[in-house]
Design a protein around this motif. Structure first.
Motif, PDB file in Angstrom:
ATOM      1  N   GLN A   6       0.840  -1.190   0.000  1.00  0.00           N
ATOM      2  CA  GLN A   6       0.000   0.000   0.000  1.00  0.00           C
ATOM      3  C   GLN A   6       0.876   1.240   0.000  1.00  0.00           C
ATOM      4  O   GLN A   6       1.902   1.279   0.661  1.00  0.00           O
ATOM      5  CB  GLN A   6      -0.892   0.008   1.241  1.00  0.00           C
ATOM      6  CG  GLN A   6      -1.737  -1.221   1.365  1.00  0.00           C
ATOM      7  CD  GLN A   6      -2.094  -1.537   2.807  1.00  0.00           C
ATOM      8  OE1 GLN A   6      -1.472  -1.053   3.717  1.00  0.00           O
ATOM      9  NE2 GLN A   6      -3.093  -2.364   2.991  1.00  0.00           N
ATOM     10  N   SER A  16      -3.964  -2.865 -10.048  1.00  0.00           N
ATOM     11  CA  SER A  16      -3.653  -1.932  -8.981  1.00  0.00           C
ATOM     12  C   SER A  16      -4.841  -0.985  -8.820  1.00  0.00           C
ATOM     13  O   SER A  16      -5.481  -0.604  -9.790  1.00  0.00           O
ATOM     14  CB  SER A  16      -2.367  -1.155  -9.267  1.00  0.00           C
ATOM     15  OG  SER A  16      -2.508  -0.400 -10.442  1.00  0.00           O
ATOM     16  N   CYS A  19      -6.961  -1.328   0.713  1.00  0.00           N
ATOM     17  CA  CYS A  19      -7.120   0.119   0.553  1.00  0.00           C
ATOM     18  C   CYS A  19      -8.038   0.679   1.641  1.00  0.00           C
ATOM     19  O   CYS A  19      -7.752   1.709   2.242  1.00  0.00           O
ATOM     20  CB  CYS A  19      -7.706   0.462  -0.820  1.00  0.00           C
ATOM     21  SG  CYS A  19      -6.544   0.491  -2.180  1.00  0.00           S
ATOM     22  N   THR A  78     -12.297   6.434  -7.206  1.00  0.00           N
ATOM     23  CA  THR A  78     -11.540   5.181  -7.287  1.00  0.00           C
ATOM     24  C   THR A  78     -11.153   4.925  -8.735  1.00  0.00           C
ATOM     25  O   THR A  78     -11.829   5.391  -9.657  1.00  0.00           O
ATOM     26  CB  THR A  78     -12.361   3.963  -6.792  1.00  0.00           C
ATOM     27  OG1 THR A  78     -13.505   3.809  -7.622  1.00  0.00           O
ATOM     28  CG2 THR A  78     -12.795   4.131  -5.355  1.00  0.00           C
ATOM     29  N   LEU A 115      -4.343   9.855  -1.314  1.00  0.00           N
ATOM     30  CA  LEU A 115      -4.375   8.968  -2.470  1.00  0.00           C
ATOM     31  C   LEU A 115      -3.716   7.659  -2.043  1.00  0.00           C
ATOM     32  O   LEU A 115      -2.527   7.623  -1.737  1.00  0.00           O
ATOM     33  CB  LEU A 115      -3.638   9.578  -3.650  1.00  0.00           C
ATOM     34  CG  LEU A 115      -3.640   8.761  -4.942  1.00  0.00           C
ATOM     35  CD1 LEU A 115      -5.067   8.521  -5.433  1.00  0.00           C
ATOM     36  CD2 LEU A 115      -2.812   9.450  -6.002  1.00  0.00           C
ATOM     37  N   SER A 139      -6.421   2.544  -7.042  1.00  0.00           N
ATOM     38  CA  SER A 139      -6.173   3.843  -6.417  1.00  0.00           C
ATOM     39  C   SER A 139      -7.476   4.309  -5.797  1.00  0.00           C
ATOM     40  O   SER A 139      -8.532   4.267  -6.431  1.00  0.00           O
ATOM     41  CB  SER A 139      -5.704   4.872  -7.445  1.00  0.00           C
ATOM     42  OG  SER A 139      -4.435   4.499  -7.946  1.00  0.00           O
ATOM     43  N   GLY A 198      -2.836   3.669  -2.791  1.00  0.00           N
ATOM     44  CA  GLY A 198      -2.637   2.674  -3.833  1.00  0.00           C
ATOM     45  C   GLY A 198      -2.461   1.301  -3.216  1.00  0.00           C
ATOM     46  O   GLY A 198      -1.782   1.152  -2.197  1.00  0.00           O
TER      47      GLY A 198
END
Length: 113
Positions: A47, A102, A71, A88, A62, A104, A64
């Motif tokens: 993360q 991945s 998350c 997102t 933010l 975000s 990741g």
């Protein structure tokens, strides 16, 4: 493992490196170790957190990660409780043999103004 150590020498050409890669492909024990390391790194849910200024001028986070659950956990940890999801996104890459995703997550901590 001793056989592998005998193979490792000073490499001065691409051909020498190709021999090492070929040996790794043929050595099942080393192959299993490399697969295990890859799995651990993949499932560790790495993360990242980056504070940014949101559209309203306040600080947003933010986050990741590789799994949405990690998350959410990281957002709760960073915010010290509740947060609001602003946006997102998911990015998927790979080939026919494997894919990587991945995620975000842009959040605003509810205890921030």
């Amino acid at each position: 493992m001793v056989a592998w150590m005998r193979q490792v020498q000073v490499f001065d050409s691409a051909g020498d490196w190709m021999q090492v890669f070929k040996f790794i492909q043929e050595d099942m024990v080393l192959k299993k170790i490399l697969m295990l390391v890859t799995l651990v790194l993949t499932f560790s849910g790495c993360q990242t957190v980056k504070p940014i200024v949101g559209p309203d001028g306040s600080t947003h986070q933010l986050i990741g990660c590789y799994y949405v659950e990690s998350c959410y956990e990281k957002a709760r940890e960073v915010c010290g409780g509740n947060y609001k999801i602003i946006n997102t996104s998911t990015e998927t890459s790979g080939d026919a043999n494997s894919t990587n995703s991945s995620i975000s997550l842009l959040v605003k901590c509810e205890n921030q103004k």
